[in-house]
Design a protein around this motif. Structure first.
Motif, PDB file in Angstrom:
ATOM      1  N   THR A  16       0.877  -1.285  -0.361  1.00 38.70           N
ATOM      2  CA  THR A  16      -0.313  -0.218   0.182  1.00 38.70           C
ATOM      3  C   THR A  16       0.756   1.628   0.400  1.00 38.70           C
ATOM      4  OG1 THR A  16      -0.556  -0.165   2.903  1.00 38.70           O
ATOM      5  CG2 THR A  16      -2.502  -0.940   1.519  1.00 38.70           C
ATOM      6  N   TYR A  17       0.914   2.204  -0.516  1.00 38.00           N
ATOM      7  CA  TYR A  17       1.260   3.479  -1.216  1.00 38.00           C
ATOM      8  C   TYR A  17       0.084   4.553  -0.695  1.00 38.00           C
ATOM      9  CZ  TYR A  17       4.833   0.677  -2.700  1.00 38.00           C
ATOM     10  OH  TYR A  17       5.786  -0.682  -2.946  1.00 38.00           O
ATOM     11  N   ARG A  62       6.297   1.003  -9.104  1.00 34.29           N
ATOM     12  CA  ARG A  62       7.467  -0.201 -11.227  1.00 34.29           C
ATOM     13  C   ARG A  62       6.132  -1.004 -10.727  1.00 34.29           C
ATOM     14  NH1 ARG A  62      12.032   2.325  -8.149  1.00 34.29           N
ATOM     15  NH2 ARG A  62      13.210   3.893  -9.704  1.00 34.29           N
ATOM     16  N   LEU A  63       6.095  -1.715 -11.805  1.00 34.70           N
ATOM     17  CA  LEU A  63       4.638  -2.671 -12.150  1.00 34.70           C
ATOM     18  C   LEU A  63       5.953  -3.523 -12.560  1.00 34.70           C
ATOM     19  CD1 LEU A  63       1.419  -1.047 -12.609  1.00 34.70           C
ATOM     20  CD2 LEU A  63       2.443  -1.424 -10.812  1.00 34.70           C
ATOM     21  N   ALA A  64       5.217  -4.924 -12.370  1.00 37.11           N
ATOM     22  CA  ALA A  64       5.641  -6.111 -13.807  1.00 37.11           C
ATOM     23  C   ALA A  64       4.686  -6.324 -13.927  1.00 37.11           C
ATOM     24  CB  ALA A  64       6.271  -6.944 -12.380  1.00 37.11           C
ATOM     25  N   ALA A  65       5.207  -7.026 -14.801  1.00 39.74           N
ATOM     26  CA  ALA A  65       3.227  -8.297 -15.789  1.00 39.74           C
ATOM     27  C   ALA A  65       2.505  -8.685 -14.994  1.00 39.74           C
ATOM     28  CB  ALA A  65       4.160  -8.507 -17.191  1.00 39.74           C
ATOM     29  N   GLY A  66       1.419  -8.347 -15.257  1.00 41.45           N
ATOM     30  CA  GLY A  66       0.725  -9.597 -14.001  1.00 41.45           C
ATOM     31  C   GLY A  66      -0.060  -8.603 -12.975  1.00 41.45           C
ATOM     32  N   ASP A  67       1.076  -7.776 -12.228  1.00 37.67           N
ATOM     33  CA  ASP A  67       0.889  -7.132 -11.152  1.00 37.67           C
ATOM     34  C   ASP A  67      -0.760  -5.967 -11.720  1.00 37.67           C
ATOM     35  OD1 ASP A  67       2.423  -8.203 -10.135  1.00 37.67           O
ATOM     36  OD2 ASP A  67       3.884  -6.093  -9.720  1.00 37.67           O
ATOM     37  N   GLN A  68      -1.584  -6.031  -9.515  1.00 38.39           N
ATOM     38  CA  GLN A  68      -2.809  -5.422 -10.282  1.00 38.39           C
ATOM     39  C   GLN A  68      -2.830  -4.246  -9.141  1.00 38.39           C
ATOM     40  OE1 GLN A  68      -6.379  -6.545  -8.343  1.00 38.39           O
ATOM     41  NE2 GLN A  68      -7.189  -7.635  -9.721  1.00 38.39           N
ATOM     42  N   LEU A  69      -3.187  -2.816 -10.127  1.00 36.63           N
ATOM     43  CA  LEU A  69      -2.703  -2.458  -9.288  1.00 36.63           C
ATOM     44  C   LEU A  69      -4.698  -1.339  -8.622  1.00 36.63           C
ATOM     45  CD1 LEU A  69      -1.108   0.421  -9.061  1.00 36.63           C
ATOM     46  CD2 LEU A  69      -1.771   1.819 -11.326  1.00 36.63           C
ATOM     47  N   LEU A  85      -5.093   9.880  -1.634  1.00 33.61           N
ATOM     48  CA  LEU A  85      -5.089   8.712  -2.632  1.00 33.61           C
ATOM     49  C   LEU A  85      -4.129   7.725  -2.248  1.00 33.61           C
ATOM     50  CD1 LEU A  85      -5.484  10.576  -6.157  1.00 33.61           C
ATOM     51  CD2 LEU A  85      -7.469   9.483  -5.245  1.00 33.61           C
ATOM     52  N   LEU A  86      -4.957   6.637  -2.012  1.00 35.24           N
ATOM     53  CA  LEU A  86      -4.683   5.552  -1.965  1.00 35.24           C
ATOM     54  C   LEU A  86      -4.170   4.184  -2.592  1.00 35.24           C
ATOM     55  CD1 LEU A  86      -3.321   3.339   0.729  1.00 35.24           C
ATOM     56  CD2 LEU A  86      -5.759   2.445   0.656  1.00 35.24           C
ATOM     57  N   ILE A  87      -3.202   4.151  -3.093  1.00 35.95           N
ATOM     58  CA  ILE A  87      -2.357   3.028  -3.855  1.00 35.95           C
ATOM     59  C   ILE A  87      -2.164   1.335  -3.238  1.00 35.95           C
ATOM     60  CG2 ILE A  87      -0.965   1.865  -5.657  1.00 35.95           C
ATOM     61  CD1 ILE A  87      -0.572   4.848  -6.116  1.00 35.95           C
ATOM     62  N   GLU A  88      -2.987   0.927  -3.530  1.00 39.94           N
ATOM     63  CA  GLU A  88      -3.349  -1.133  -3.912  1.00 39.94           C
ATOM     64  C   GLU A  88      -2.620  -1.807  -4.509  1.00 39.94           C
ATOM     65  OE1 GLU A  88      -6.972  -2.076  -2.423  1.00 39.94           O
ATOM     66  OE2 GLU A  88      -6.913  -0.716  -0.272  1.00 39.94           O
ATOM     67  N   LEU A  89      -1.618  -2.473  -4.505  1.00 37.59           N
ATOM     68  CA  LEU A  89      -0.485  -2.924  -5.847  1.00 37.59           C
ATOM     69  C   LEU A  89      -0.432  -4.260  -4.885  1.00 37.59           C
ATOM     70  CD1 LEU A  89       0.931  -2.970  -7.862  1.00 37.59           C
ATOM     71  CD2 LEU A  89       2.529  -1.985  -6.776  1.00 37.59           C
ATOM     72  N   ARG A  90      -1.273  -5.661  -5.691  1.00 32.86           N
ATOM     73  CA  ARG A  90      -1.275  -6.743  -5.481  1.00 32.86           C
ATOM     74  C   ARG A  90      -0.252  -7.407  -6.117  1.00 32.86           C
ATOM     75  NH1 ARG A  90      -6.057  -4.991  -3.949  1.00 32.86           N
ATOM     76  NH2 ARG A  90      -6.569  -5.521  -1.972  1.00 32.86           N
ATOM     77  N   ARG A  91       0.780  -7.615  -6.426  1.00 33.76           N
ATOM     78  CA  ARG A  91       2.092  -8.369  -7.009  1.00 33.76           C
ATOM     79  C   ARG A  91       1.276  -9.584  -7.745  1.00 33.76           C
ATOM     80  NH1 ARG A  91       5.383  -4.590  -8.188  1.00 33.76           N
ATOM     81  NH2 ARG A  91       6.103  -3.009  -6.411  1.00 33.76           N
TER      82      ARG A  91
END
Length: 786
Positions: free
Chosen positions: A28-29, A40-47, A160-166
């Motif tokens: 979370t950010y 930074r994102l990798a392919a398939g990461d959910q933002l 705002l909040l960012i949720e990043l699921r790897r």
């Protein structure tokens, strides 16, 4: 044999908000209002981007890796990246480490575009989710400008909040270090279970960073010049606590560390943790031997090896400044400890008062909670003495939220020219008293003439929308439906047990527009939670504290001082026509002046006003008020004088006179709970009905015999047994007596009842006192109504 489904053991885990994610692979950010955050994102990461308070636009900018043609996210830009262009183009140092690295790599802000998410009607908690199609970087920005004070409807920018699921949950990247505060002159890592010695010059800053969180770091410092003379002079716990008057120094007036010659060696400048154990022994061989771990690596031996080259004699155990170490003495005077409070990237910033030899460790303790059982690294940066860093302490509204450092108010440039006596108050620096005056003189200026003080830390929330009235009608004890346009009302905020979460004033700006001014930032979070629980989806609770700072002008001459200063249009009441607990929207001097809101409210018990403006206009407003007040003998007023004024006037203060364990009746503000005339349900109503029917305690005033004062928390006795507790106390200049507010058993609350205030153990020394009518000063509140 299989365990029946309904008898499986409870597999719930410990809740560690902000430390460990309960969902593997979730990061979370936060995106500050008006700011940006890059990931930074990798392919398939959910933002997922979350509009926390609602009605907040998000700008989403994607940046592909060099040589990659496939878009990072399946979303097209629809306009310029306004925040990113402005921020990158304006600042040489970017706080966000991802964006800072992009800038160092040659990012051109003038060519960046963004996709816009959310908008004017997005509800609180609205989300947008995307899946990365290719690796790259995403920058999320929260645009927002100045909130208009002269408009009925306000929409301040919010976070705002960012949720990043790897997608690949097996690879957990180490937490990034915070960006340097400036260009470091030294920048090094202290590896886990080691220590390093180093030298710093007078005036340089030392930043000690907990890299992964919950990691203790011992710090030693020695006077370099005395070492050259053959004398070892290091940090001394007794001298430091004697001079600072507290367990460990904190940023502000009491921030210095001394040696045994009573010379200041270092000063703490910034602290994002705020809880440490200083001057306990650094872990040593005997500690581990007594625990059954002979030969365990320890900080003391590590320090001895590092400091030998500076001619510092080894010790069996070093008394150290134990940063991030969570120890305390409990109510039974026993030393207890638990996991550290520090999070990844938390730090302490120190300033050297002289040339120093220093030692920093990354504690190796893995046999108890000292480091959360998993020792990790510590990072050190040293900055040049020419740099200037503001004093700051960090606060979190809830454990999940990021730390906020102490801020200066819009009026700090003016108040700091008048005093150095600043104290940290609810995330801001406020004057405790003013040089050349002092609390008593400031007090008399308010009682007899006029005084001005900074009250900007008061939390403000814009409550907007068709369901705004319904939310406040439920969330506050007062009958908000009876509140007229331009009217202010004082209310309690209670939980379901009737305990007070906060007190507040509510301004009604329109049919669907309210402003709640309170003390606790959590009140806005709680109101938002109630809206969700009640299904009120057409209401927004927007945090506007950083859009409105305010000063109070109080005293019998306050109306005359401001009479020619506040201009209001014909659609608003004239300033001189404002009655008690009413407000007007106007401008300074004339229709071309800066916008202001003026309310006939205050916290002094005198006739007075509060003036509200955008922080950018703070110095201009202060200068105008100061000039207008000069012929009337105006003085500035600090927190120390305010405490005397408000106790005399029977005005309660959070954490002293009320908490979530006391109801409004016990806090002396039962008048804010109209149980007979408010037909609608509200939070805590049933509990308050029961509490009023069977009261146990109430707030009373006490006058003390003699000249010895009472203090917050003193026990109050009738005979052998305690019947109450002092909540606030002061010496009343106008009454020439020591007075106190006391929460007492109703059986002893009758006016004239003799009681005794216990000192020492509550029995050996007592101060005679009696219950009196309060407010002590102007009990019928005739002066503020005048």
């Amino acid at each position: 044999m299989a365990v029946p489904t309904d008898r499986r053991p409870d597999r719930r885990r410990l809740l560690l908000p902000g430390l460990l994610s309960p969902e593997p692979g979730l990061e979370t950010y936060w995106v500050r209002a008006g700011g940006l955050t890059g990931v930074r994102l990798a392919a398939g990461d959910q933002l997922t981007v979350v509009d926390l308070e609602g009605r907040q636009v998000a700008e989403l900018t994607t940046l592909r890796l060099e040589g990659t043609q496939q878009p990072v996210l399946d979303i097209a830009p629809d306009g310029p990246a306004t925040v990113l262009r402005a921020l990158v183009g304006r600042h040489t140092r970017i706080a966000d480490p991802v964006v800072a690295q992009l800038v160092r790599q040659g990012l051109d802000p003038t060519r960046l575009d963004a996709a816009r998410l959310f908008g004017e009607w997005s509800p609180a908690g609205a989300t947008e989710t995307f899946t990365a199609q290719a690796p790259g970087t995403v920058v999320v920005a929260a645009p927002g400008g100045e909130m208009r004070l002269d408009a009925v409807e306000a929409n301040p920018p919010s976070d705002l909040l960012i949720e990043l699921r790897r997608a690949n949950r097996g690879l957990v990247p180490p937490p990034p270090l915070p960006e340097p505060l400036a260009e470091p002159v030294m920048d090094f890592r202290v590896n886990s279970a080691t220590a390093l010695g180093y030298e710093v010059k007078a005036g340089q800053y030392i930043q000690i960073i907990d890299v992964e969180g919950r990691q203790c770091s011992d710090f030693l410092a020695f006077h370099s010049h005395r070492l050259q003379e053959g004398l070892e002079r290091g940090l001394d716990s007794t001298a430091t606590r004697y001079f600072m008057g507290q367990a460990y120094p904190q940023p502000g007036l009491h921030g210095k560390f001394y040696d045994q010659d009573m010379q200041p060696l270092i000063e703490v400048v910034q602290d994002t943790v705020g809880r440490h154990d200083t001057f306990g022994l650094a872990c040593n061989a005997k500690y581990y031997e007594d625990m059954g771990y002979p030969g365990h690596v320890n900080c003391t031996d590590n320090f001895n090896a590092e400091l030998d080259r500076y001619g510092i004699a080894p010790r069996a155990g070093w008394p150290a400044l134990n940063l991030f170490y969570n120890t305390a003495f409990d109510g039974h005077n026993q030393l207890v400890f638990d996991e550290p409070w520090s999070r990844p990237g938390d730090y302490v910033l120190l300033r050297a008062g002289t040339d120093l030899v220093c030692g920093t460790s990354a504690c190796p303790d893995d046999v108890d909670p000292s480091n959360g059982w998993v020792p990790t690294d510590v990072h050190v940066r040293v900055y040049d003495a020419e740099r200037k860093f503001s004093m700051a302490i960090a606060h979190r509204v809830t454990p999940e939220q990021p730390a906020k450092l102490t801020k200066q108010t819009a009026f700090h440039s003016r108040t700091s020219a008048l005093t150095r006596q600043f104290t940290e108050y609810r995330g801001y620096w406020l004057p405790a008293s003013f040089d050349g005056h002092g609390p008593q003189e400031e007090y008399w200026a308010c009682r007899e003439r006029v005084a001005v003080m900074d009250l900007s830390p008061l939390r403000k929330f814009e409550v907007l929308g068709p369901d705004a009235e319904a939310l406040l009608q439920y969330g506050l004890t007062r009958n908000i439906r009876k509140l007229s346009h331009g009217q202010v009302v004082y209310s309690a905020v209670c939980n379901e047990t009737g305990g007070m979460i906060d007190d507040c004033t509510v301004f009604r700006l329109g049919d669907t527009n309210f402003r709640v001014v309170c003390g606790d930032e959590y009140t806005g979070t709680w109101l938002r939670e109630q809206a969700g629980r009640l299904g009120l989806d057409r209401v927004w609770v927007k945090h506007s504290t950083d859009q409105m700072h305010n000063i109070a002008v109080q005293g019998p001459a306050s109306r005359d001082a401001l009479r020619d200063l506040i201009w209001t249009p014909d659609t608003q009441p004239a300033f001189t026509d404002l009655t008690w607990f009413r407000f007007a929207i106007g401008r300074l001097r004339d229709h071309n002046g800066i916008p202001v809101v003026v309310s006939r409210t205050g916290y002094s018990g005198e006739l007075g006003y509060e003036l509200w403006c955008h922080p950018g206009h703070g110095p201009e407003l202060w200068d105008a008020v100061w000039e207008a007040g000069r012929p009337h003998g105006m003085l500035p007023l600090g927190l120390d004088a305010l405490d005397m004024l408000r106790i005399e006037s029977g005005l309660v203060f959070a954490g002293y006179d009320f908490s979530d364990q006391t109801d409004p009746y016990e806090a002396g503000i039962g008048f804010t709970v109209p149980l007979k005339t408010k037909e609608d349900d509200f939070s805590g109503r049933d509990a308050l009905l029961a509490r009023k029917a069977s009261p146990q305690r109430t707030l009373v005033g006490l006058e003390l015999d003699g000249n010895e004062p009472a203090g917050h928390g003193d026990c109050v006795h009738v005979g052998r047994f305690q019947v109450g507790v002092v909540t606030s106390a002061t010496r009343s200049p106008v009454l020439r007596k020591n007075i106190a507010l006391c929460r007492i058993a109703v059986e002893h609350a009758e006016i004239g009842t003799d009681v005794e205030i216990g000192k020492l153990d509550g029995h050996r020394k007592r101060i005679p006192a009696r219950v009196v009518r309060f407010p002590f000063y102007d009990p019928d509140k005739e002066r503020p109504r005048s």
